[in-house]
Design an enzyme around this catalytic site. Structure first.
Site, mmCIF file in Angstrom:
data_model
loop_
_atom_site.group_PDB
_atom_site.id
_atom_site.type_symbol
_atom_site.label_atom_id
_atom_site.label_comp_id
_atom_site.label_asym_id
_atom_site.label_seq_id
_atom_site.Cartn_x
_atom_site.Cartn_y
_atom_site.Cartn_z
ATOM 1 N N PRO A 172 58.988 55.774 59.997
ATOM 2 C CA PRO A 172 60.340 56.285 60.256
ATOM 3 C C PRO A 172 60.922 56.954 59.011
ATOM 4 C CG PRO A 172 60.361 53.894 59.960
ATOM 5 C CD PRO A 172 58.924 54.308 59.995
ATOM 6 N N HIS B 283 65.390 47.025 54.107
ATOM 7 C CA HIS B 283 66.013 47.900 53.098
ATOM 8 C C HIS B 283 67.505 47.674 52.856
ATOM 9 C CE1 HIS B 283 62.577 50.921 54.316
ATOM 10 N NE2 HIS B 283 62.128 49.792 53.824
ATOM 11 N N HIS C 178 65.114 48.633 62.847
ATOM 12 C CA HIS C 178 65.198 48.709 61.381
ATOM 13 C C HIS C 178 65.819 47.416 60.853
ATOM 14 C CE1 HIS C 178 65.286 50.137 57.426
ATOM 15 N NE2 HIS C 178 65.692 51.373 57.608
ATOM 16 N N GLY C 179 64.940 46.519 60.433
ATOM 17 C CA GLY C 179 65.423 45.245 59.893
ATOM 18 C C GLY C 179 65.205 45.149 58.390
ATOM 19 N N THR D 98 64.398 59.183 57.879
ATOM 20 C CA THR D 98 65.689 59.826 58.104
ATOM 21 C C THR D 98 65.625 61.274 57.647
ATOM 22 O OG1 THR D 98 66.903 57.782 57.896
ATOM 23 C CG2 THR D 98 68.096 59.778 57.335
ATOM 24 N N TYR E 250 69.959 47.156 55.103
ATOM 25 C CA TYR E 250 70.891 47.585 56.157
ATOM 26 C C TYR E 250 71.310 46.349 56.981
ATOM 27 C CZ TYR E 250 69.660 52.383 54.929
ATOM 28 O OH TYR E 250 69.475 53.563 54.257
HETATM 29 C C1 LIG Z 1 62.867 61.044 53.368
HETATM 30 C C2 LIG Z 1 62.614 59.613 53.729
HETATM 31 C C3 LIG Z 1 63.437 59.002 54.657
HETATM 32 C C4 LIG Z 1 63.204 57.664 55.030
HETATM 33 N N1 LIG Z 1 63.965 57.104 56.012
HETATM 34 C C5 LIG Z 1 63.651 55.894 56.505
HETATM 35 C C6 LIG Z 1 64.284 55.386 57.675
HETATM 36 O O1 LIG Z 1 65.115 56.036 58.330
HETATM 37 N N2 LIG Z 1 63.936 54.146 58.082
HETATM 38 C C7 LIG Z 1 63.003 53.391 57.419
HETATM 39 O O2 LIG Z 1 62.714 52.273 57.833
HETATM 40 N N3 LIG Z 1 62.357 53.875 56.326
HETATM 41 C C8 LIG Z 1 62.635 55.101 55.888
HETATM 42 N N4 LIG Z 1 61.904 55.631 54.841
HETATM 43 C C9 LIG Z 1 60.753 54.874 54.303
HETATM 44 C C10 LIG Z 1 59.449 55.289 55.014
HETATM 45 O O3 LIG Z 1 59.420 54.872 56.361
HETATM 46 C C11 LIG Z 1 58.207 54.704 54.326
HETATM 47 O O4 LIG Z 1 58.263 53.307 54.400
HETATM 48 C C12 LIG Z 1 58.104 55.125 52.876
HETATM 49 O O5 LIG Z 1 58.259 56.511 52.750
HETATM 50 C C13 LIG Z 1 56.759 54.717 52.289
HETATM 51 O O6 LIG Z 1 55.719 55.361 52.973
HETATM 52 P P1 LIG Z 1 54.950 56.626 52.301
HETATM 53 O O7 LIG Z 1 54.563 56.163 50.938
HETATM 54 O O8 LIG Z 1 53.779 56.872 53.199
HETATM 55 O O9 LIG Z 1 55.919 57.754 52.248
HETATM 56 C C14 LIG Z 1 62.135 56.945 54.432
HETATM 57 C C15 LIG Z 1 61.335 57.574 53.483
HETATM 58 C C16 LIG Z 1 61.551 58.893 53.133
HETATM 59 C C17 LIG Z 1 60.621 59.543 52.149
#
Ligand SMILES: Cc1cc2nc3c(=O)[nH]c(=O)nc-3n(C[C@H](O)[C@H](O)[C@H](O)COP(=O)(O)O)c2cc1C
Length: 387
Positions: free
Chosen positions: A27, A194, A191-192, A29, A196
């Site tokens: 996920p 970070h 989403h449980g 954002t 929030y």
């Molecule tokens: C731009 C961006 C937005 C993110 N938004 C969310 C989100 O809405 N919900 C969430 O649970 N994690 C969010 N994350 C975390 C990602 O889901 C993921 O756990 C994190 O990027 C690590 O994975 P990666 O190393 O493959 O990028 C976001 C990460 C990025 C880079």
């Protein structure tokens, strides 16, 4: 295909979910849904990831049907989509239909920003932000928010949530889960993590309550448990529920919900019993062992302790984690860790592999891995558009 990567391309079935491989778009954002309404550009963005071979897509965080669910949060949240209202739901129907036409599977991440929402922002600026104990969290820890936000918003305490406030948020999650199923999503992600809303009930740094919503680790799961049960009641037995949790919080990157496997069991056990099918364990680096004496990562422990399925995430395919690449503006390709994650998957440590930035940057990342094509280095600029 490189045989060592074959475990990533095994099918997966659970309840009515049928995935053609184990790669899950994590996920993320994006903030491209003005007034909470995902448009054709958002549909195209997710369709391209389905065409590119992701076994399942978890959408960006989507605001649930509660007036304080969304707003500015010092880091993200502006123009985030809603999972309520006719226009937003019509937008999501288009997204779901496009992804299904491309042969993909998609579940929405239901999100309530809770303490992170800036007062006076979002679709209902007059509604106070909802905080379990009135506080944002400890202010003296290493956090991920900017100083202006910390000074003006985080430091200002509000009222603890009342029983009615709590019931309203839970009902909002349940209504949005039902709405998501009605537009055709393939399951529900929650989403449980970070720091929030849900996480702030789980964490002792934000839940100071003495009533039935607070207390020891197990009692602090009461909010999540009631919410999971309410969602299960609305959506029935067929769809999966995928629950994301994390040790780290935006308020404190070193925070720990659990320091031992036994403590983790106290947190996850009640949620597993309440109806979670998949625990999505959010780590910044998937290859970090969670507790001394075992190589298992957080997802590995979630699976071992609960007997449920688990999903890992964190730096797959890239040399640096999400906050590190933000500092550097980029991240190099690390094919070696795609091999490492496949090895752990093959051992049964977890069942699904979340991939965030690599798939945000490159819609056909999964196909490239399968075909042995060169992977692309990650550029933070890809956050700024929906390519
Ligand atoms: C731009 C961006 C937005 C993110 N938004 C969310 C989100 O809405 N919900 C969430 O649970 N994690 C969010 N994350 C975390 C990602 O889901 C993921 O756990 C994190 O990027 C690590 O994975 P990666 O190393 O493959 O990028 C976001 C990460 C990025 C880079």
């Amino acid at each position: 295909m490189d045989e060592a990567l074959a475990p990533l391309f095994e099918p997966f079935a659970l309840r009515k979910l049928r995935l053609c491989n184990r790669i899950v778009m994590a996920p993320m954002t994006r903030g491209f849904s003005p007034n909470g309404i995902p448009g054709d550009d958002v549909a195209g963005y997710y369709r391209r990831r389905a065409e590119g071979g992701a076994g399942m897509i978890i959408t960006e965080g989507v605001g649930v049907d509660h007036p304080a669910a969304l707003g500015g949060s010092g880091v993200d949240g502006d123009n985030a989509p809603h999972m309520y209202g006719k226009a937003a739901l019509a937008g999501w129907k288009r997204v779901v239909d496009d992804v299904h036409t491309a042969g993909g599977v998609i579940i929405p991440q239901l999100w309530h920003q809770g303490v992170m929402r800036e007062q006076g922002t979002g679709p209902h600026p007059q509604t106070p932000s909802a905080r379990p104990s009135g506080i944002w969290g400890p202010l003296d820890k290493q956090n991920t928010v900017n100083d202006a936000y910390l000074g003006s918003v985080a430091a200002r305490a509000g009222e603890p949530m009342s029983e009615t406030d709590i019931a309203d948020v839970i009902a909002g999650f349940a209504r949005s889960a039902r709405a998501a199923m009605e537009v055709g999503f393939d399951g529900i992600a929650i989403h449980g993590a970070h720091g929030y809303m849900i996480d702030t009930f789980l964490w002792e740094g934000t839940n100071l309550r003495q009533d039935r919503w607070g207390g020891d680790r197990k009692r602090r799961t009461t909010f999540a448990v009631e919410m999971i049960r309410a969602i299960r009641r609305e959506i029935g037995d067929e769809p999966v529920i995928d629950f994301r949790f994390s040790q780290w919080k935006q308020q404190d990157v070193r925070a720990l919900l659990a320091t031992t496997p036994q403590e983790l069991e106290e947190v996850l056990g009640p949620m597993a019993d309440a109806g979670v099918d998949i625990f999505d364990a959010s780590q910044r680096y998937f290859d970090r062992a969670e507790f001394a004496g075992s190589p298992l990562n957080l997802a590995g422990w979630a699976k071992k302790l609960t007997g449920k399925h688990a999903q890992t995430v964190g730096g797959v395919g890239l040399s640096s984690g999400m906050y590190d690449s933000q500092k550097d503006g980029r991240s190099a390709v690390a094919l070696i860790n795609v091999h490492k994650v496949a090895e752990r998957l093959a051992r049964g440590e977890f069942d699904l592999v979340g991939v965030g930035r690599a798939i945000m940057h490159d819609p056909v990342w999964a196909r490239r891995v399968r075909n042995g094509e060169d992977l692309l280095a990650y550029d933070e600029a890809s956050r700024l558009e929906l390519t």
